[in-house]
Design a protein around this motif. Sequence first.
Motif, short mmCIF file in Angstrom:
data_model
loop_
_atom_site.label_atom_id
_atom_site.label_comp_id
_atom_site.label_asym_id
_atom_site.label_seq_id
_atom_site.Cartn_x
_atom_site.Cartn_y
_atom_site.Cartn_z
N VAL A 189 0.83 -1.22 0.00
CA VAL A 189 0.00 0.00 0.00
C VAL A 189 0.85 1.26 0.00
O VAL A 189 0.36 2.36 -0.27
N ALA A 190 2.14 1.12 0.28
CA ALA A 190 3.10 2.23 0.24
C ALA A 190 4.49 1.62 0.26
O ALA A 190 4.69 0.48 0.68
N ALA A 191 5.47 2.40 -0.21
CA ALA A 191 6.84 1.88 -0.31
C ALA A 191 7.43 1.52 1.04
O ALA A 191 8.26 0.61 1.14
N ASP A 192 7.00 2.22 2.09
CA ASP A 192 7.59 2.03 3.41
C ASP A 192 6.67 1.30 4.39
O ASP A 192 6.87 1.35 5.60
N LYS A 193 5.65 0.60 3.84
CA LYS A 193 4.73 -0.12 4.71
C LYS A 193 4.67 -1.59 4.32
O LYS A 193 4.92 -1.96 3.16
N PRO A 194 4.34 -2.47 5.27
CA PRO A 194 4.25 -3.90 4.94
C PRO A 194 3.07 -4.19 4.03
O PRO A 194 2.10 -3.42 3.97
N LEU A 195 3.15 -5.30 3.33
CA LEU A 195 2.03 -5.74 2.51
C LEU A 195 0.88 -6.15 3.42
O LEU A 195 1.10 -6.64 4.54
N GLU A 196 -0.34 -6.00 2.93
CA GLU A 196 -1.51 -6.28 3.74
C GLU A 196 -2.63 -6.82 2.86
O GLU A 196 -2.57 -6.71 1.62
N PRO A 197 -3.69 -7.40 3.46
CA PRO A 197 -4.81 -7.91 2.66
C PRO A 197 -5.45 -6.80 1.83
O PRO A 197 -5.54 -5.65 2.26
N PHE A 198 -5.88 -7.16 0.63
CA PHE A 198 -6.41 -6.20 -0.33
C PHE A 198 -7.45 -6.90 -1.18
O PHE A 198 -7.24 -8.04 -1.62
N SER A 199 -8.59 -6.27 -1.40
CA SER A 199 -9.63 -6.82 -2.25
C SER A 199 -9.82 -5.92 -3.47
O SER A 199 -9.80 -4.69 -3.34
N PHE A 200 -10.03 -6.53 -4.63
CA PHE A 200 -10.24 -5.77 -5.86
C PHE A 200 -11.02 -6.65 -6.82
O PHE A 200 -11.49 -7.74 -6.45
N THR A 201 -11.19 -6.20 -8.06
CA THR A 201 -11.93 -6.98 -9.05
C THR A 201 -11.07 -7.28 -10.27
O THR A 201 -10.24 -6.48 -10.68
#
Length: 356
Positions: A11-23
Motif C-alpha cells: 500500500v506504500a513503499a515504506d509499509k508492509p504488505l496487507e490484505p487487499f480486495s479488488f476486481t
Amino acid sequence: MPIATRAFAAVAADKPLEPFSFTRRDPLPDDVVIDIQYCGVCHSDLHMARSETGPAHYPLAPGHEIAGVVAAVGADVTRFKVGDRVGVGCMVDSCRECSSCQAGEEQYCIPGFTGTYGAKDRFAEQSGQPITQGGYSDHITVDQHFVLSIPDALPLDAAAPLLCAGITTWSPLKEWNVGPGSRVAVIGLGGLGHMAVKLAHALGAEVTVLSTSDRKKADAERMGAKHFLINKDKAAMKAAAESFDLIINTVSATHEIADHVQLLARDGTMVMLGLTTEGLPVYALPLLWRRRRVAGSLIGGIRETQEMLDFCAEHGIACDIETIAPDQINEAYERMERSDVRYRFVIDMAKLPQAA
C-alpha cells in the motif's frame, strides 16, 4: 460482472504488505480465468513493492510466478479448458505486431509488453483497475496467448517459480547454444542461480558455481555443479582464467565483474540477469584481448517458456522451494534481503484470509 478477488498488496513503499480486495475482469472471448493455487516470490517483487525500480502505483499486488487451474474460459478460447493446470509468468499482453512479437520474443516487444503487475492495464474499464495486479491473489484473468500449460509431471508449487526463475535462466542457455561440452559458470546460487545450474547440467554442460563462500557448495553439487569456486580467492580466480564459454551472472546487487570477465575463454560471454540499478565497471582490454562479450537477457517468449516447462517435466527439474502463507510475505521479504531462502519462496494462496 467483474470477479471479486482477494490478495496481499503493498500500500506504500515504506509499509508492509496487507490484505487487499479488488476486481478482475470477466473473461473476454480470448480470456482464461485461473484459480491461483501458488505464486512464487521473485526478488523483483520486493523492488517493485518498495518503488526501487521507479515510482509504483499503490495498492500493488505483486507476483509473476503463477500456477493454478483454469476456472473459466472465454467463447473463443481453444487452447485451454476448465480444470487444466496452467501458469502465467511476467507478461500478460504485448502488441503482437512488432518484429519481436512476430518472432515469438514478446519479452522484447518494441512498444513494451504489459507486465503481470504494476503496468497500465488496457482492460481497466472491464476490471476497474488502472494497473495490472499480480499473483499474490486468488484469481487472475489472462489472454490465452500468455497462458502456459504446466505438464502433469511438475508439482504446481515447485513449477510456479519456473515462470520467472526458470525461463530467465533457460533463455540465455539456449540463446548461447549450451550443450554437451559447454563450460558454464553461474555467479550466485539463489533463486535464479540454482535453476541455471540445474538446467545447464541437464543440457549436458560442465557447470561451475561461483560464490563468496562455500556455504552452498553441497547444494550446488547436488544440483549438478561439478566445480565450486570462491570468487574472493584470488589464487583460485587466477587459476580459473579463460575457463568458461558462458557465465550466467544472477547477482542482483552491485558487485565487481571486471575480474570475472577474465574467466571467459576466447569468444566467451557473460550474461547479466540480475536487476542491478548501479553501473558495474568493465574494462575494454580484457574484452578486446579475447573477443569477449558482456550481454543481457530478459525472461523469454511464450513459445520458449513452454519449451522450458516441457524440458523440466521431461528431466524431472523443478525449483527448490519453501512454501509460505500469504501473511508471511513481509517476513519472507526480510529474509530475501538476507539471502535466507533456499531457493525460492512460494505462497500457498489457499491460505489467503477469507473476506470479512
